[in-house]
Design a protein around this motif. Sequence first.
Motif, PDB file in Angstrom:
ATOM      1  N   TYR A   1      -3.525  -2.515  -3.098  1.00  9.71           N
ATOM      2  CA  TYR A   1      -4.644  -2.295  -2.184  1.00  9.71           C
ATOM      3  C   TYR A   1      -4.566  -3.172  -0.951  1.00  9.71           C
ATOM      4  O   TYR A   1      -4.375  -4.386  -1.041  1.00  9.71           O
ATOM      5  CB  TYR A   1      -5.989  -2.553  -2.867  1.00  9.71           C
ATOM      6  CG  TYR A   1      -7.145  -2.325  -1.912  1.00  9.71           C
ATOM      7  CD1 TYR A   1      -7.577  -1.035  -1.643  1.00  9.71           C
ATOM      8  CD2 TYR A   1      -7.732  -3.389  -1.225  1.00  9.71           C
ATOM      9  CE1 TYR A   1      -8.590  -0.810  -0.732  1.00  9.71           C
ATOM     10  CE2 TYR A   1      -8.747  -3.162  -0.317  1.00  9.71           C
ATOM     11  CZ  TYR A   1      -9.174  -1.867  -0.065  1.00  9.71           C
ATOM     12  OH  TYR A   1     -10.172  -1.643   0.847  1.00  9.71           O
TER      13      TYR A   1
ATOM     14  N   THR B   1      -6.271   1.383  -5.379  1.00  6.77           N
ATOM     15  CA  THR B   1      -5.499   1.746  -4.195  1.00  6.77           C
ATOM     16  C   THR B   1      -6.450   2.071  -3.047  1.00  6.77           C
ATOM     17  O   THR B   1      -7.666   2.040  -3.195  1.00  6.77           O
ATOM     18  CB  THR B   1      -4.602   2.961  -4.487  1.00  6.77           C
ATOM     19  OG1 THR B   1      -5.381   4.170  -4.443  1.00  6.77           O
ATOM     20  CG2 THR B   1      -3.939   2.845  -5.851  1.00  6.77           C
ATOM     21  N   ASN B   2      -5.876   2.422  -1.890  1.00  6.25           N
ATOM     22  CA  ASN B   2      -6.724   2.873  -0.782  1.00  6.25           C
ATOM     23  C   ASN B   2      -6.614   4.386  -0.583  1.00  6.25           C
ATOM     24  O   ASN B   2      -6.821   4.890   0.516  1.00  6.25           O
ATOM     25  CB  ASN B   2      -6.402   2.114   0.513  1.00  6.25           C
ATOM     26  CG  ASN B   2      -4.940   2.173   0.913  1.00  6.25           C
ATOM     27  OD1 ASN B   2      -4.208   3.064   0.484  1.00  6.25           O
ATOM     28  ND2 ASN B   2      -4.517   1.232   1.737  1.00  6.25           N
TER      29      ASN B   2
ATOM     30  N   SER C   1       0.807  -1.214   0.000  1.00  2.00           N
ATOM     31  CA  SER C   1       0.000   0.000   0.000  1.00  2.00           C
ATOM     32  C   SER C   1       0.845   1.270   0.000  1.00  2.00           C
ATOM     33  O   SER C   1       1.965   1.311   0.524  1.00  2.00           O
ATOM     34  CB  SER C   1      -0.900   0.007   1.241  1.00  2.00           C
ATOM     35  OG  SER C   1      -1.473   1.276   1.467  1.00  2.00           O
TER      36      SER C   1
END
Length: 332
Positions: A277, A243-244, A90
């Motif tokens: 992610y 992604t976050n 991440s």
Amino acid sequence: MPDAPLGRPAPDAGTAPVRSLLIDLDGSLMPLPGMQRRLAGGSMTRIGARDLASRLRIVAGKAALSSLRQRIAAAFPIADGPPPLIFYGSGDFHHLATLFLEALSGPVLVLHIDNHPDWTGWPATSNCGAWVNWALELPSVHRIVTVGPASDDFIRPQLAFANLEAIRQGRLEVHPWRAAPSRVWGRPVEGPGCATRNGRIVWQCLEGRSWAEVVDGFDARLPLLPLWVTLDKDALIPAEAVTNWDQGGLMLDAVLALVRRLAGRRRILGMDVCGDYSRPIFSDPFRALLSAADRPRLPEPDPRTAAAINDTTNIRIMQAVDEMAAMGLWTS
């Protein structure tokens, strides 16, 4: 961006893979088929670090950072420098890029691809929103060139303690994908990619420009120094990365085209890649508060879809690096 591919080479089945490293912090990488093939083939080394993740996510604790540094050094001796391709999960861990940069001998030019400038001076910790400032203090780093942000970090950057002084000094360049003019007080901020007009920083944004001309401009202007590339995939469009964090508007072909062009006259030392992610889970209120204050609220993606998209993009990155190494453009 119709001209983004800019001469993308065809894959070469006989290309030998470069040495690479997988830092297993959050479990996002190990299930991906592309990573599994690299590990099975012996060209990629895995370092287990899930036990350190809670103390490294968003903010790096000193003891956890030291432990990870020791694990990397055990797998890749410091005298040899970092491996030329590194994946570490991440973007919450992007500040770990300083570990790779500190192992380099300078002067080094850093190409930073990201949807966020990561230039804040608060809090004064090694964190994912401030790592650029820490990297600029390293003796090996000559200049950082940030490409691709489209986040809200440009609204009132001074109030977020953005390191505008580094731009004034020529140590930092920021080239947003898109950004409205930024209100600024005090001395004007001038540099490649921006100028101050009537109390506002006007950014020379990349969106809508000919990418071939953008690449030509970077290659003609940037110093001919060894290059390290750090890529947070949140700079990419959602079709190419999940992604976050909020995401930008770059395409992977455009990013790789820029790297290939710069590699034509500069030695590429390596590349680190984050932005896969994983759910941002925290065990302490400090990190949770920082995350909540800065991270936009986003719907949780389907895990299978996220894994498939990220695996495809990671494979394309690995293939492109292998191809550049075969052409003598990349440290292998």
